[in-house]
Design an enzyme around this catalytic site. Structure first.
Site: not given
Lengths: 304, 272
Positions: A21, A129
């Site tokens: 990703s 995150c």
């Protein structure tokens, strides 16, 4: 059956080669250089519930055998991604795996819900995150937080969930175990490891955020160790291995360490055709060693 | 379309302190437009490719100009004729050459190289547009003055910060006068980003359009890594656009006044 076909948590993949990703967009830019038919799936750039502009530059710096990046999850938002990027992949028959991120458990659930019925083969949770509900610490740093977001995402999703973990923990097996117990059908190992570089002339950090994610061949030994450790502890949990893969031999190393599939990241920046070369290299290795499929060598690292 | 090719070096020369490499790359030469760039693999000395503006296209050959300042560019400068380089291109969106009026090109250092391609393209397509040039640098040896430069342009003005060649000063000292005397409708510029910002401000004051080719660190050059962004005004507001894909050429009017795109919390995460 082709020697390259693999089954990942019940997902039939035509190839073990995926894209990491954030290193392949949603495929469109790289498809200028050739077909994507050798890929098991494109793992798309992380999306969040709403569009994000990311952080101010400078966002990247080269380091020895690697690079640092801090993008700040710039993305068009999950709805625009679904409306514009996924149809492009679907038209080409390229299997798609979405990557979702956020700053709260709610953000992840929102993304997963808005991707129901989108024709994905899986969804990857980017747990690197910062969690604004937990002092900004990454979800992937804490077994309980990682398990919490995994269980709600698994419940909300209509496709298998891959949970992508960070190598920056004292005990990766503890995080992986917690996530697996929370229902993660598979793991993606590993995300970038946090690093830093300083310009000695200006005395400024080379990234506007000071620290950022290190990727590329520099982290391959770390990534391989992570895959091996988790596979040793949790042999039944399928793993997508990644970190510095550039060649078929690199990919085979990850399979020997226990990976079911592999993803190519930073190497795409250097050579937009590298994933095709990796797939060819895997096939060549199997052929040269008379091995019928990757299943035969998965986790088959010998012991001293 | 872009291509990835192994391109042999067919020429290697110097202009001032700079290096010029010529590469046999038919697929790239056939598609290249002024303002576009190529990336070159630097495997013997580093991981990532390096971007270079296209200086000239002659038949199946593409030339680049650069300053050998780091390990990658020093290695590149040492590549002999016959060496093969991995080249990706042409990349990015080049200068807008669709206008009909006269133009000014403003080059800083080896940025002037990318502007030579404009003059050659206009001449090759039989354009009646007159193109005036300003070439600037800190010192005389840092000017990129190829020996034909004067012949390519309707006029050539040289500036150096220290007055060692041409007029003492910077390019924006002479730009307003040239805009007024030439009646140019557009200014094309390539050079250090600070010079480009100054050119954009001057053009705004003078009421002439600016088309600026920017340089940023880029890991991929093909639009997937999102490291090379610049804050640019769009109909939707200020957005971080990719220099490699939406650029490297941006319109002066699209540059925000010192402001960045709506910033996110500056958390140096590993999230991507």
């Amino acid at each position: 059956m082709s020697a390259l076909e693999v089954s990942l948590a019940g997902i039939g993949l035509r190839s073990p080669v995926l894209t990491a990703s954030g290193c392949f967009g949603s495929g469109r830019e790289v498809a200028r250089f050739g077909s994507l038919d050798h890929l098991g799936a494109v793992v798309c750039k992380t999306v969040t519930p709403n569009p994000r502009q990311g952080i101010d530059p400078p966002r990247g710096a080269e380091t020895a055998s690697g690079m640092l990046n801090a993008i700040g999850l710039q993305n068009p938002g999950v709805d625009a991604f679904r409306a514009k990027d996924l149809p492009w992949l679907a038209e080409r028959g390229t299997p798609a795996i979405a990557s979702v991120g956020g700053h709260s458990v709610e953000d992840y659930v929102t993304c997963v819900e808005r991707l129901r019925g989108a024709g994905l083969v899986a969804i990857e949770l980017n747990l690197s995150c910062p969690n604004l509900e937990d002092r900004g610490f990454m979800f992937a740093l804490d077994p309980a937080r990682a398990a919490e977001v995994t269980s709600v995402a698994v419940a909300a999703a209509d496709v298998p969930i891959l949970v992508k973990l960070s190598p920056d923990v004292t005990d990766l097996v503890a995080v992986a175990s917690a996530v697996a117990e929370a229902g993660a059908p598979a793991l993606s190992l590993v995300n970038t490891t946090l690093g830093m570089a300083i310009d000695v002339d200006t005395r400024m950090p080379k990234l506007s955020t000071t620290t950022g994610g290190l990727s590329g061949p520099a982290i391959k030994p770390i990534a391989l160790r992570c895959v091996w450790q988790v596979h040793q502890a949790l042999p039944h949990v399928p793993i997508v291995g990644m970190g510095g893969i550039r060649t078929g031999e690199d990919a085979i190393e990850f399979v020997l360490a226990g990976a079911t599939a592999i993803a190519v990241g930073t190497a795409n920046f250097v050579d937009p055709r590298v994933t095709a070369h990796v797939a060819e290299g895997i096939a060549r290795y199997l052929d040269a060693h008379g091995i019928e499929s990757l299943d035969a060598i998965r986790g088959a690292t010998k012991q001293w | 379309m872009s291509a990835i090719v192994d391109a042999p070096v067919t020429g290697r020369s110097r202009i001032g302190v700079y290096w010029v490499l010529t590469l046999e790359a038919p697929e790239i030469a056939a598609r290249a437009e002024p303002g576009q760039f190529v990336t070159i693999g630097t495997e013997p000395v580093g991981l990532l490719r390096r971007p270079f503006s296209i200086y000239r296209v002659e038949g199946e050959r593409v030339s680049i100009a650069f300053d050998a300042v780091g390990p990658a560019t020093r290695w590149l400068a040492s590549c002999p004729v016959g060496a093969e380089l991995s080249v990706v291109g042409p990349l990015g969106r080049g200068f807008d050459l669709s206008g009909q009026g006269d133009a000014i090109v403003v080059g800083g250092g080896y940025g002037t190289a990318a502007l030579v391609f404009i003059a050659e393209r206009l001449r090759a397509t039989g354009s009646p547009r007159a193109v005036h040039a300003i070439a600037g640098a800190r010192t005389a040896d840092r000017l990129f003055l190829d020996h034909e430069l004067g012949m390519r342009f309707a006029s050539l003005t040289v500036t150096t910060d220290d007055g060692s060649a041409g007029r003492a000063g910077v390019v924006t000292d002479v730009l307003p006068g040239l805009v007024a005397s030439s009646g140019a409708e557009i200014v094309y510029a390539c050079g250090p980003n600070r010079m480009l910002d100054a050119v954009a401000r001057t053009c705004a004051t003078e009421g002439v359009r600016a088309n600026l080719a920017f340089e940023e660190f880029m890991a991929c050059g093909i639009g997937v890594c999102w490291t090379c962004v610049r804050a640019v005004k769009t109909p939707e507001g200020i957005r971080n656009l990719r220099v490699c894909t939406e650029g490297p050429v941006f319109d002066g009017a699209a540059l925000p006044d010192g402001a960045a795109a709506a910033p996110e919390a500056a958390v140096g995460g590993a999230a991507g």
